[in-house]
Design an enzyme around this catalytic site. Structure first.
Site, PDB file in Angstrom:
ATOM      1  N   ASP A 125      -1.735  -0.260  -4.284  1.00  0.00           N
ATOM      2  CA  ASP A 125      -2.913   0.618  -5.136  1.00  0.00           C
ATOM      3  C   ASP A 125      -2.473   2.095  -5.545  1.00  0.00           C
ATOM      4  O   ASP A 125      -3.471   3.002  -6.288  1.00  0.00           O
ATOM      5  CB  ASP A 125      -3.607   0.489  -3.859  1.00  0.00           C
ATOM      6  CG  ASP A 125      -3.391   0.434  -2.311  1.00  0.00           C
ATOM      7  OD1 ASP A 125      -1.435   1.377  -1.882  1.00  0.00           O
ATOM      8  OD2 ASP A 125      -3.738   1.185  -1.543  1.00  0.00           O
ATOM      9  N   ASP A 163       0.640  -1.102  -0.343  1.00  0.00           N
ATOM     10  CA  ASP A 163       0.221   0.031   0.301  1.00  0.00           C
ATOM     11  C   ASP A 163       0.655   1.555   0.142  1.00  0.00           C
ATOM     12  O   ASP A 163       1.634   1.622   1.196  1.00  0.00           O
ATOM     13  CB  ASP A 163      -1.010   0.202   1.670  1.00  0.00           C
ATOM     14  CG  ASP A 163      -1.968   1.171   0.814  1.00  0.00           C
ATOM     15  OD1 ASP A 163      -2.078   2.036   0.359  1.00  0.00           O
ATOM     16  OD2 ASP A 163      -3.799   0.721   1.435  1.00  0.00           O
ATOM     17  N   SER A 169      -6.976   4.208  -1.018  1.00  0.00           N
ATOM     18  CA  SER A 169      -7.124   2.658  -1.256  1.00  0.00           C
ATOM     19  C   SER A 169      -8.284   1.841  -1.142  1.00  0.00           C
ATOM     20  O   SER A 169      -8.472   0.784  -2.157  1.00  0.00           O
ATOM     21  CB  SER A 169      -5.948   2.062   0.726  1.00  0.00           C
ATOM     22  OG  SER A 169      -5.273   2.962   0.435  1.00  0.00           O
TER      23      SER A 169
HETATM   24 ZN   LIG Z   1      -3.406   2.678  -0.364  1.00  0.00          ZN
HETATM   25 ZN   LIG Z   2      -2.903   5.897   2.014  1.00  0.00          ZN
END
Ligand SMILES: [Zn+2]
Ligand SMILES: [Zn+2]
Ligand SMILES: *[C@@H]1O[C@H](CO)[C@@H](O)[C@H](O)[C@H]1NC(C)=O
Length: 607
Positions: free
Chosen positions: A394, A104, A152
């Site tokens: 992402d 992430d 996200s």
């Molecule tokens: Zn994210």
């Molecule tokens: Zn973030």
């Protein structure tokens, strides 16, 4: 103005470079070409010049045609239209496993920064790169349905459902109807399923695989769905991570639920074996003694950053340990079944380090993710069941730059990994310690407070020994709306000459990784993030659309018995927040550069 000044002194740092590089650098700065064009020779005569000219034109046209044809061909190949079948080895059939990893908020510069940091700290040669570097196969384009900069939730919906949606959407489409996810489809097809994260298990990325909500903030509902109060019944077999607080009734210490429902109890009634500490995790014996379904929530919210967790290893398991345990557990559980497993593993807090603009915390997060990635590769090599690993991000977070101009004078070409290595803890850790200190010693003299900042927080925890009086003052008298974490992180970033352009996300393309480009060939090259989601379903031969139909026919489904719960008022997906909230198409320009009050500020509440 700073820009103009730096342009007027372009040679500041080039004396150390070769003349040629200096020349190229000048060229870059001035826009002039370094390879001077040969002037047309004198003495050719008029017809000679016309001939040369005609020849040049036709040669140029031929080159352009060739380039266009080549581009077209290679774009075609990148889009994944192989000459025969599904790719090398054909479409996979038979029992197989799929591990999907999400880093992430990790953009390409996070890799460059971490690679160099690791080489510096461990004294490695330049070609000793990260495991990830050796498995890079492509790039993902990350925009959502309503913004060029995704969050996200929309990012993970692209992976879970294979559809673009709006920022904040938890596996719902722009029309607020639920979309079937790869994890749900896998579960219905007889696969075992798992989620491993370092943040709250109710946070956007894991939520998108096992639940549906009109807004990512509906984490109480997400927790219920993950625990098995879901229109399809329990869809996750294994959960490891943080985020206990949304499972505890509001009457309990450490709860962040709005109501008094006990979701641990709901989970237990749905068969989950529940654990919440290191002792419980260790009793799993790396997965050998684990029983499914299993829910391990090891922190109220986030598991600490790796840079802080490493000195609390007896309290929290690492991402690598959780990944290995999940792999062994799922592999044992599917030993005699026809189908394998689908497991999502997220390095959740690379993103948080980006939001905090903390490069020292981030390099440790990326290294921890790299180790988990290597552990999955090792599992795949040893395991009898065929399987693949696909990993991507992402989005990028922070607008990270491995360079920073500190002054109006032209910058030097360098950044300093030593500064990151000197930090023993994250800026989040130092910020929390400072807040804690103030709450207990608010009456101490300024001198005493300054000494605590200088000696403990800066020297001991962050490795900063040259703090200025101005910097210490900024910490002592924080400006309204400024977090101490941000001040600490900025002190490290400036010293390391690491740059950031935002505390939020950016629109940068992110990398795609795979255990082998052979099996993940449809993802080679540059792709839309939805292609990643489509690939996951295709690899396991899943009918995600059939799951979407089942979910959409569950429009009036409800599990909660509480009349006052949002799900009673708005259905199980929660309040869609009205038709004036843009869910598709891009917003226009509103002169935002000048309006900024604390009231407009989202202030990092949503990642
Ligand atoms: Zn994210
Ligand atoms: Zn973030
Ligand atoms: C706890 O939840 C109940 C409803 O389930 C609610 O009535 C009560 O006000 C909540 N208490 C707090 C302190 O939020």
């Amino acid at each position: 103005m700073a820009g103009e000044e730096s342009l007027s002194v372009p040679r500041q740092s080039s004396d150390r470079l070769s003349t040629q590089t200096a020349e190229e650098e000048d060229a870059l700065l001035t826009g002039e070409r370094t390879t001077r064009r040969e002037p047309v020779r004198r003495g050719l005569g008029f017809w000679g010049q016309v001939g040369t000219f005609a020849w040049a034109i036709s040669a140029t046209i031929v080159v352009i045609i060739l380039a266009v044809v080549y581009q077209h061909e290679s774009a075609k190949n990148q889009r994944g239209e192989p000459p025969i079948g599904w790719g090398p080895g054909g479409k996979p059939s038979g029992k197989r496993n799929l591990i999907f990893m999400v880093s992430d908020g990790m953009g390409p510069t996070s890799l460059s920064m971490t690679r160099s940091f690791r080489q510096f700290v461990e004294g490695l040669p330049i070609d000793d790169v990260l495991v990830l570097d050796k498995h890079h196969i492509g790039q993902s384009r990350t925009r959502s349905s309503n913004s060029l900069v995704t969050d996200s939730a929309a990012g993970a919906t692209a992976f879970s459902c294979g559809h673009k949606s709006y920022n904040g959407a938890i596996s719902v489409l722009p029309d607020h109807s639920p979309c079937g996810t790869v994890l749900e489809a896998a579960k219905l097809a007889g696969y075992h399923t798992g989620l491993v994260v370092t943040t709250r298990i109710t946070d956007a990325t894991p939520a998108c695989f096992a639940s549906h909500a009109n807004l990512r903030q509906y984490e109480d509902s997400i927790a219920e769905q993950e625990a098995g109060e879901h229109p399809l019944g329990r869809v996750v077999d294994l959960i490891l991570g943080g985020g206990r607080c949304h499972f505890l009734p509001n009457s309990t210490d450490g709860s962040c639920r709005a109501d008094d429902r006990d979701i641990v109890d709901v989970a237990t009634q749905n068969g989950f074996h529940y654990l919440q500490d290191r002792a419980g995790f260790d009793a799993l014996k790396g997965g050998a003694d684990a029983k499914l379904p299993l829910m391990g929530l090891f922190a109220e919210k986030d598991i600490p950053y790796e840079i802080d967790r490493r000195s609390q290893n007896d309290v929290y398991p690492s991402l690598e340990e959780m990944a290995r345990t999940a792999l062994t557990t799922l592999s044992e559980a599917t030993r005699d079944s026809e189908q394998g497993f689908f497991l999502m593993i997220e390095g959740s807090r690379i993103d948080h380090a980006g939001h905090g603009n903390d490069p020292a915390a981030q390099v440790h997060e990326v290294i921890a993710y790299d180790k988990a990635f290597a552990a999955v590769l090792e599992f795949l090599e040893k395991d009898d069941t065929p399987g693949i690993l696909v990993g991507t991000s992402d989005h990028e977070t922070g607008g990270l730059a491995a360079a920073r101009q500190l002054h109006t004078t032209y910058p030097e070409y360098l950044w300093h990994p030593r500064v990151l290595a000197n930090a023993q803890h994250s800026s989040e850790y130092a910020g929390a310690k400072w807040t804690e200190y103030l709450s207990q010693n608010g009456k101490h003299s300024d001198d005493k407070k300054k000494s605590f900042i200088r000696k403990i927080l800066l020297e001991k925890d962050l490795g900063i020994t040259d703090a200025t009086d101005e910097e210490i003052d900024a910490l002592l008298h924080l400006e309204a709306g400024v977090y101490p974490n941000y001040v600490f992180a900025d002190m490290i970033s400036r010293r390391a000459q690491i740059g950031w352009s935002t505390h939020g996300h950016s629109a940068a393309d992110v990398n795609i990784y795979a255990s082998s480009s052979k099996n993940a060939w449809p993802l080679v090259g540059n792709h839309e993030n939805t292609d990643v989601g489509k690939f996951l379903a295709e690899y396991l031969d899943l009918d995600v659309n059939a799951v979407t139909k089942r979910l959409q026919s569950a429009a009036s489904w409800t599990a909660s018995s509480d009349e006052s719960s949002p799900s009673k008022q708005h259905g199980w997906l929660g309040d869609p927040l009205g038709s004036n909230v843009r869910v598709e198409g891009l917003d226009g320009y509103h002169g935002d550069f000048r309006k900024r009050s604390v009231d407009d500020c989202a202030c990092g509440s949503v990642h």
